[in-house]
Design a protein around this motif. Structure first.
Motif, short mmCIF file in Angstrom:
data_model
loop_
_atom_site.label_atom_id
_atom_site.label_comp_id
_atom_site.label_asym_id
_atom_site.label_seq_id
_atom_site.Cartn_x
_atom_site.Cartn_y
_atom_site.Cartn_z
N GLY A 218 24.34 -19.16 19.94
CA GLY A 218 25.33 -19.26 21.01
C GLY A 218 26.47 -20.16 20.58
N ASP A 219 26.12 -21.27 19.93
CA ASP A 219 27.14 -22.11 19.30
C ASP A 219 27.52 -21.51 17.95
N VAL A 220 26.60 -20.77 17.38
CA VAL A 220 26.81 -20.08 16.10
C VAL A 220 25.98 -18.81 16.15
N ALA A 221 26.38 -17.79 15.43
CA ALA A 221 25.60 -16.55 15.39
C ALA A 221 24.44 -16.70 14.41
N ILE A 222 23.39 -15.93 14.62
CA ILE A 222 22.26 -15.89 13.70
C ILE A 222 21.89 -14.43 13.43
N ASP A 223 21.12 -14.21 12.37
CA ASP A 223 20.71 -12.84 12.08
C ASP A 223 19.54 -12.40 12.94
N SER A 224 18.48 -13.18 12.99
CA SER A 224 17.29 -12.80 13.75
C SER A 224 16.36 -14.00 13.82
N LEU A 225 15.31 -13.84 14.62
CA LEU A 225 14.24 -14.84 14.69
C LEU A 225 13.02 -14.21 14.02
N ALA A 226 12.96 -14.37 12.72
CA ALA A 226 11.95 -13.66 11.93
C ALA A 226 10.56 -14.24 12.12
N GLY A 227 9.59 -13.35 12.21
CA GLY A 227 8.20 -13.75 12.28
C GLY A 227 7.49 -13.47 10.96
N PRO A 228 6.17 -13.56 10.93
CA PRO A 228 5.41 -13.28 9.71
C PRO A 228 5.65 -11.86 9.20
N SER A 229 5.48 -11.66 7.91
CA SER A 229 5.71 -10.36 7.29
C SER A 229 4.69 -9.33 7.77
N GLU A 230 5.11 -8.06 7.74
CA GLU A 230 4.26 -6.96 8.20
C GLU A 230 4.38 -5.77 7.24
N ILE A 231 3.29 -5.06 7.06
CA ILE A 231 3.34 -3.78 6.36
C ILE A 231 2.35 -2.84 7.03
N ALA A 232 2.81 -1.61 7.27
CA ALA A 232 1.92 -0.55 7.73
C ALA A 232 1.98 0.56 6.69
N VAL A 233 0.83 1.12 6.37
CA VAL A 233 0.75 2.23 5.41
C VAL A 233 0.08 3.41 6.10
N ILE A 234 0.82 4.51 6.23
CA ILE A 234 0.21 5.77 6.65
C ILE A 234 -0.24 6.48 5.38
N ALA A 235 -1.51 6.77 5.29
CA ALA A 235 -2.04 7.37 4.06
C ALA A 235 -3.00 8.50 4.37
N ASP A 236 -3.01 9.49 3.50
CA ASP A 236 -4.03 10.54 3.55
C ASP A 236 -4.84 10.48 2.26
N GLU A 237 -5.72 11.45 2.07
CA GLU A 237 -6.64 11.38 0.92
C GLU A 237 -5.96 11.68 -0.41
N SER A 238 -4.69 12.05 -0.38
CA SER A 238 -3.97 12.25 -1.64
C SER A 238 -3.53 10.93 -2.25
N ALA A 239 -3.60 9.86 -1.48
CA ALA A 239 -3.16 8.54 -1.96
C ALA A 239 -4.23 7.90 -2.83
N ASN A 240 -3.80 6.90 -3.60
CA ASN A 240 -4.71 6.15 -4.45
C ASN A 240 -5.17 4.90 -3.68
N PRO A 241 -6.46 4.77 -3.39
CA PRO A 241 -6.93 3.63 -2.60
C PRO A 241 -6.59 2.27 -3.22
N ALA A 242 -6.64 2.19 -4.56
CA ALA A 242 -6.34 0.93 -5.24
C ALA A 242 -4.87 0.56 -5.05
N TRP A 243 -3.99 1.55 -5.09
CA TRP A 243 -2.56 1.28 -4.91
C TRP A 243 -2.27 0.83 -3.48
N VAL A 244 -2.87 1.51 -2.52
CA VAL A 244 -2.65 1.15 -1.11
C VAL A 244 -3.18 -0.25 -0.84
N ALA A 245 -4.35 -0.56 -1.39
CA ALA A 245 -4.92 -1.90 -1.21
C ALA A 245 -4.00 -2.97 -1.80
N ALA A 246 -3.45 -2.68 -2.97
CA ALA A 246 -2.54 -3.64 -3.61
C ALA A 246 -1.30 -3.86 -2.76
N ASP A 247 -0.79 -2.81 -2.13
CA ASP A 247 0.39 -2.96 -1.29
C ASP A 247 0.08 -3.75 -0.02
#
Length: 427
Positions: A218-247
Motif C-alpha cells: 500500500g505504501d509500496v507495491a509487492i509481487d505476492s505473499l509467497a508460501g511454501p513451494s508446491e508441485i503436483a504431478v499427474i502421471a499415468d503408467e507410461s511415466a518413470n516412477p523414479a523420475w516422478v519420485a525425484a521431481d
C-alpha cells in the motif's frame, strides 16, 4: 505420504501458513525502528539476526569483482545461459502502447510505462540463490525500469554469497545492499540514509520477509505473499516412477512445509513412486527437510481416470504442475489453474527453475486461481489516454450530464455543460 482415494481435498484448507501474533508484532517493531532510525537500525538487526557487523551497507564494485573470482567457471556459464534464456522469454511479453482515432474527433489509447524503481529481494544467509537474482531482475530490466536494486542478507563471513553477486554482475546490477529480513523490506519501502525507497518489492523470502511485505503493501507495491513451494504431478503408467519420485523430492527439499503431490489413476504406479521416494531419500543431502515434507505434507491422490486427475489439480491450483502422461498435449487445454505447466517426461521442474526462461517466481497457496508468474507486466503500468473534440463532446454531452445528475454529482454535469455553451473554443 498420505494416500487420498475419495477425492477429499480437505488438506487444502490447512495449506496456508498462518503466522503467530508474536511474529507479526516483531515485524511491525522492526519496520517502525527502521523508519525512525534508518541505517542504525539496519546495522543493529544485521548484528542481531545474522551475527554480522557491517562496515557498510552498500556492496562496492571491488567487492563484487573479488567475490565473482571465487565462482566456478561452469557456474558462471550456467548463469550466462540462464540469463540469456530468461531475457529472450520475457522480451516476448512486452506490450505496446496504442492509440486509436475516430472520424468524429475522439482519440482513445493506452500508454504503457515502466516503474521508476524496483527492489529485488534475494534470500541468503545460509543459502545461495543466483537464480532468484535473474528471475527477479531481468523482467524489470526488460520492462525498462531504470533503477533495479538488489538486496540480500550477508553470510557469516559478512558478505553476500558470491554466486548472487556473480548473477548481479552478469546482468549489470550495481546498486546492491547486504541487508536481509524484515529490516531489508522496510528499508526498500521507506528508505534510510543509504538506501533510497523503491516503488515495488519482489522476490521470495522467509516468513518474516513475507510478513514485512504484507505490512508495507500500500505504501509500496509487492509481487505476492509467497508460501511454501508446491508441485503436483499427474502421471499415468507410461511415466518413470523414479523420475516422478525425484521431481517430488526436488520440491520437498525446499522446506519442511513444501507440498509434493502425486495424482494418478494407477494404484500400481503410485506404489512404485512411493517406494522410489523412500529409496531416493536415503542419500539426499537435505533428507531431513525433504523427509519431513514428504511425511507431513506429501500426498498421493488416486483417481478414477485422468479427467478426474485434471479436476483435482484444478482445485489444488499448484505452483508447479507436471503432466507426466503419454499425451500431455491432450490434457493441457483442460488445465485452468497452475503457475507453471511442464509437459512430458523430460520436462523436469528444475528445468523451469534454472534455464528454460519462464519465471520461477510463481503463485503459491492456490493463488494460481487468480494470479500469474512474475513477468514484464509486473513492472509496467498503463495510463488511459482520452481526447475529445468539440463536436465529439456535443454528441455525448447530454448523456454525460444525465448520468452525472442521476448519481447526484451536479459538478460533473456542469463541467461538461460549460463546454457545451460554446462561450470559448479550445479545439
Amino acid at each position: 505420504m498420505e494416500w487420498i482415494e475419495n477425492g477429499d481435498l480437505a488438506f487444502l484448507k490447512e495449506r496456508k501458513v498462518e503466522a503467530k501474533e508474536e511474529a507479526r508484532l516483531s515485524v511491525r517493531t522492526i519496520i517502525e525502528r527502521v523508519k525512525k532510525e534508518g541505517d542504525a537500525a539496519l546495522h543493529f538487526y544485521t548484528k542481531q539476526f545474522d551475527g554480522v557487523t557491517l562496515d557498510q551497507l552498500k556492496v562496492s564494485a571491488a567487492a563484487v569483482e573479488a567475490a565473482c573470482a571465487h565462482v566456478p567457471d561452469e557456474v558462471k556459464a550456467a548463469i550466462k545461459l540462464s540469463a540469456k534464456n530468461i531475457r529472450a522469454f520475457h522480451e516476448k511479453q512486452m506490450p505496446a502502447s496504442w492509440m486509436e482515432n475516430t472520424e468524429d474527433g475522439v482519440t482513445l489509447g493506452q500508454q504503457v510505462t515502466a516503474l521508476d524503481s524496483v527492489g529485488v529481494y534475494v534470500p541468503g544467509g545460509t543459502a545461495c540463490y543466483p537464480s532468484s537474482v535473474l528471475m527477479g531482475a531481468i523482467p524489470a530490466l526488460v520492462a525498462g525500469v531504470t533503477r533495479v536494486v538488489l538486496i540480500s542478507p550477508p553470510q557469516k563471513n559478512g558478505q553476500i554469497a558470491a554466486g548472487v553477486l556473480a548473477a548481479a554482475q552478469e546482468i549489470g546490477l550495481t546498486e546492491i545492499y547486504q541487508v536481509g529480513g524484515a529490516q531489508a523490506i522496510a528499508a526498500l519501502a521507506y528508505g534510510t540514509e543509504t538506501i533510497r525507497p523503491v516503488d515495488k518489492i519482489v522476490g521470495p523470502g522467509n516468513l518474516y520477509v513475507m510478513l514485512a511485505k504484507k505490512e508495507v503493501f500500500g505504501d509500496v507495491a509487492i509481487d505476492s505473499l509467497a508460501g511454501p513451494s508446491e508441485i503436483a504431478v499427474i502421471a499415468d503408467e507410461s511415466a518413470n516412477p523414479a523420475w516422478v519420485a525425484a521431481d517430488l523430492l526436488s520440491q520437498a527439499e525446499h522446506d519442511r512445509l513444501s507440498m509434493p503431490v502425486l495424482v494418478t489413476p494407477s494404484q500400481v504406479f503410485a506404489e512404485k513412486v512411493e517406494e522410489e521416494v523412500e529409496k531416493q531419500l536415503r542419500d539426499l543431502p537435505r533428507k531431513a527437510i525433504a523427509g519431513s515434507a514428504i511425511k507431513s505434507v506429501g500426498k498421493i491422490i488416486r483417481t478414477a481416470d485422468l479427467d478426474e486427475s485434471v479436476a483435482i489439480v484444478n482445485q489444488i491450483a499448484p505452483e508447479h504442475l507436471e503432466l507426466a502422461v503419454a499425451d500431455p498435449d491432450a490434457l493441457l487445454p483442460k488445465i485452468r489453474h497452475a503457475g507453471a505447466i511442464f509437459l512430458g517426461m523430460y520436462s523436469s521442474e528444475p528445468v523451469g527453475d534454472y534455464v528454460a526462461g519462464p519465471n520461477h517466481i510463481i503463485p503459491t497457496n492456490g493463488s494460481a486461481r487468480y494470479a500469474s508468474p512474475l513477468g514484464v507486466e509486473s513492472f509496467l503500468k498503463r495510463s488511459s489516454v482520452i481526447r475529445y473534440s468539440a463536436d465529439a463532446l456535443r454528441e455525448v454531452g447530454a448523456a454525460i450530464a444525465a448520468f452525472a445528475r442521476y448519481e447526484g454529482l451536479e459538478g460533473h454535469a456542469r463541467a461538461v455543460e460549460q463546454r457545451l455553451k460554446g462561450e470559448a473554443k479550445h479545439d
